[in-house]
Design an enzyme around this catalytic site. Structure first.
Site, PDB file in Angstrom:
ATOM      1  N   HIS A 140       0.843  -1.196   0.000  1.00 50.12           N
ATOM      2  CA  HIS A 140       0.000   0.000   0.000  1.00 50.12           C
ATOM      3  C   HIS A 140       0.877   1.244   0.000  1.00 50.12           C
ATOM      4  O   HIS A 140       1.430   1.616   1.036  1.00 50.12           O
ATOM      5  CB  HIS A 140      -0.946  -0.042   1.212  1.00 50.12           C
ATOM      6  N   GLU A 152       2.835   0.326   3.330  1.00 49.37           N
ATOM      7  CA  GLU A 152       2.350  -0.717   4.238  1.00 49.37           C
ATOM      8  C   GLU A 152       2.461  -2.057   3.503  1.00 49.37           C
ATOM      9  O   GLU A 152       1.944  -2.200   2.393  1.00 49.37           O
ATOM     10  CB  GLU A 152       0.902  -0.441   4.636  1.00 49.37           C
TER      11      GLU A 152
HETATM   12  N1  LIG Z   1      -5.756   7.830  -4.710  1.00 52.91           N
HETATM   13  C1  LIG Z   1      -5.111   7.575  -3.578  1.00 52.91           C
HETATM   14  O1  LIG Z   1      -4.771   8.494  -2.798  1.00 52.91           O
HETATM   15  C2  LIG Z   1      -4.719   6.146  -3.233  1.00 52.91           C
HETATM   16  C3  LIG Z   1      -3.771   5.929  -2.200  1.00 52.91           C
HETATM   17  C4  LIG Z   1      -3.382   4.608  -1.900  1.00 52.91           C
HETATM   18  C5  LIG Z   1      -3.964   3.548  -2.596  1.00 52.91           C
HETATM   19  N2  LIG Z   1      -4.884   3.780  -3.581  1.00 52.91           N
HETATM   20  C6  LIG Z   1      -5.434   2.609  -4.298  1.00 52.91           C
HETATM   21  O2  LIG Z   1      -4.777   2.490  -5.550  1.00 52.91           O
HETATM   22  C7  LIG Z   1      -5.673   1.909  -6.517  1.00 52.91           C
HETATM   23  C8  LIG Z   1      -5.758   2.809  -7.725  1.00 52.91           C
HETATM   24  O3  LIG Z   1      -6.209   4.089  -7.309  1.00 52.91           O
HETATM   25  P1  LIG Z   1      -5.920   5.402  -8.179  1.00 52.91           P
HETATM   26  O4  LIG Z   1      -6.173   6.554  -7.271  1.00 52.91           O
HETATM   27  O5  LIG Z   1      -4.618   5.277  -8.905  1.00 52.91           O
HETATM   28  O6  LIG Z   1      -7.125   5.301  -9.249  1.00 52.91           O
HETATM   29  P2  LIG Z   1      -7.172   5.879 -10.738  1.00 52.91           P
HETATM   30  O7  LIG Z   1      -8.620   5.885 -11.106  1.00 52.91           O
HETATM   31  O8  LIG Z   1      -6.366   7.119 -10.860  1.00 52.91           O
HETATM   32  O9  LIG Z   1      -6.403   4.746 -11.597  1.00 52.91           O
HETATM   33  C9  LIG Z   1      -6.892   3.461 -11.817  1.00 52.91           C
HETATM   34  C10 LIG Z   1      -6.467   3.064 -13.231  1.00 52.91           C
HETATM   35  O10 LIG Z   1      -6.673   1.655 -13.394  1.00 52.91           O
HETATM   36  C11 LIG Z   1      -7.004   1.454 -14.741  1.00 52.91           C
HETATM   37  N3  LIG Z   1      -7.570   0.120 -14.896  1.00 52.91           N
HETATM   38  C12 LIG Z   1      -8.808  -0.320 -14.560  1.00 52.91           C
HETATM   39  N4  LIG Z   1      -8.910  -1.654 -14.858  1.00 52.91           N
HETATM   40  C13 LIG Z   1      -7.708  -2.026 -15.376  1.00 52.91           C
HETATM   41  C14 LIG Z   1      -7.179  -3.254 -15.861  1.00 52.91           C
HETATM   42  N5  LIG Z   1      -7.924  -4.357 -15.880  1.00 52.91           N
HETATM   43  N6  LIG Z   1      -5.898  -3.293 -16.310  1.00 52.91           N
HETATM   44  C15 LIG Z   1      -5.148  -2.157 -16.294  1.00 52.91           C
HETATM   45  N7  LIG Z   1      -5.585  -0.968 -15.853  1.00 52.91           N
HETATM   46  C16 LIG Z   1      -6.856  -0.916 -15.388  1.00 52.91           C
HETATM   47  C17 LIG Z   1      -7.959   2.587 -15.066  1.00 52.91           C
HETATM   48  O11 LIG Z   1      -8.064   2.774 -16.467  1.00 52.91           O
HETATM   49  C18 LIG Z   1      -7.307   3.757 -14.326  1.00 52.91           C
HETATM   50  O12 LIG Z   1      -6.435   4.481 -15.166  1.00 52.91           O
HETATM   51  C19 LIG Z   1      -6.993   1.683  -5.778  1.00 52.91           C
HETATM   52  O13 LIG Z   1      -7.033   0.369  -5.292  1.00 52.91           O
HETATM   53  C20 LIG Z   1      -6.913   2.688  -4.627  1.00 52.91           C
HETATM   54  O14 LIG Z   1      -7.698   2.319  -3.514  1.00 52.91           O
HETATM   55  C21 LIG Z   1      -5.261   5.041  -3.927  1.00 52.91           C
END
Ligand SMILES: NC(=O)c1ccc[n+]([C@@H]2O[C@H](COP(=O)([O-])OP(=O)(O)OC[C@H]3O[C@@H](n4cnc5c(N)ncnc54)[C@H](O)[C@@H]3O)[C@@H](O)[C@H]2O)c1
Length: 294
Positions: A140, A152
């Site tokens: 994480h 994490e």
């Molecule tokens: N935003 C935050 O602050 C944060 C912090 C820690 C963890 N996270 C976690 O990280 C993950 C992503 O979050 P994010 O903020 O980057 O979201 P985001 O929406 O910016 O990015 C997600 C990306 O995944 C892509 N995607 C979806 N299905 C896919 C697939 N099958 N193959 C390849 N790409 C695919 C989408 O097109 C999108 O570009 C989530 O699980 C979220 O909980 C987010």
């Protein structure tokens, strides 16, 4: 378990940052998106981050070229089959993540470790759809990934000691500081942070203080780098709402329940900085508190 090649699934906000720090640490990185357009956008985000670093004199131009040279974008999941570790950062949806892991499990060799960047979903539940639950961990990262030091490292009851240690050591090679956490929704940071953020919204609803006064109170009274409303706008109110619902579902405790104001703001499209309006209105410079919230 030597890790040389890294696969990243998803090149959004988090995936692009993760791919970047892995390439900066010297790994060969293949990153997969669902379309050429999204891939271009994600890789463009990395390039502009590095370019800014060069302009500020923090990154040597040759280093930028080397980092970009180690990154390969693809829309084919099969191109990640040579990876020693695959870090998944697709949208926070169990169905979407399950689909990715089922396909990855078929495409990757037995030794490949799978690591999810989920904020709130169960590592155990995702690991269970693969034939390698012993080589499945949570990694994480925090936003923005190139700047935030913490990772994490999450173990499920099925994660082997070797995989956990390999993932922990890998996080260190990225220049991060890893901490170990059990597979309890929210892990360490969100377990403590989410109730605090939700409580700030409840305090606002109850008229305890205004948005800027609560923010100032926590900044100057507790030494936090930013107040809870600024942080909520930065994380995204939609993301916070989603995580709070998952945590409430898991623990059935009021402290994790999203307050009505959060729900209304999400319904109204006030998602924070990314939509240019949340608790603050970012169309103004400097941002001003959004009118009419309570
Ligand atoms: N935003 C935050 O602050 C944060 C912090 C820690 C963890 N996270 C976690 O990280 C993950 C992503 O979050 P994010 O903020 O980057 O979201 P985001 O929406 O910016 O990015 C997600 C990306 O995944 C892509 N995607 C979806 N299905 C896919 C697939 N099958 N193959 C390849 N790409 C695919 C989408 O097109 C999108 O570009 C989530 O699980 C979220 O909980 C987010």
């Amino acid at each position: 378990m030597a890790i040389r090649k890294v696969g990243v699934v998803g090149c959004g906000l988090m995936g692009s940052g993760i791919a970047q720090v892995c390439a900066e640490a010297g790994y060969d990185v293949s990153v997969r998106e669902v379309s050429d357009d999204l891939l271009k956008k994600g890789l463009g985000r990395i390039e502009s981050f590095l370019k800014k670093g060069v302009e500020k004199g923090k990154i040597a131009p040759e280093k930028m070229r080397d980092v970009l040279g180690r990154l390969r974008g693809t829309t084919a999941l099969a191109d990640l089959s040579g990876s020693d570790i695959v870090i998944e950062a697709v949208v926070e949806s169990l169905d979407a993540k399950r689909e990715v892991y089922q396909a990855l499990d078929k495409a990757c060799p037995a030794h490949t470790i799978f690591a999810s960047n989920t904020s709130s979903l169960s590592i155990t539940e995702m690991a269970a759809v693969t034939k390698r639950p012993d080589r499945f961990v949570g990694l994480h990262f925090f936003n923005p990934v190139p700047l935030m030091k913490l990772v994490e490292v999450v173990r499920s009851p099925l994660t082997s000691k070797e995989s956990l240690e390999a993932a922990y050591a890998f996080a260190k090679t990225l220049g991060k500081t890893p901490v170990k956490a059990g597979d309890k929704t929210g892990f360490i940071v969100n377990r403590l942070l989410v109730p605090y953020l939700l409580d700030a919204i409840r305090a606002l609803e109850e008229g305890v203080g205004s948005v800027p006064d609560v923010d100032e109170g926590m900044r100057l009274g507790c030494g936090h780098p930013m107040g809870p409303f600024t942080l909520l706008d930065f994380v995204g109110l939609d993301t916070t709402y989603y995580i709070a619902n998952i945590m409430f579902e898991e623990f059935k405790e009021k402290r994790f329940a999203p307050p009505p104001l959060l729900k209304r703001m999400v319904q109204a499209g006030l998602h924070g900085k990314k939509t240019s309006k949340g608790f603050y209105d970012y169309s103004q410079d400097p941002p001003v508190p959004t009118a009419g919230l309570v």
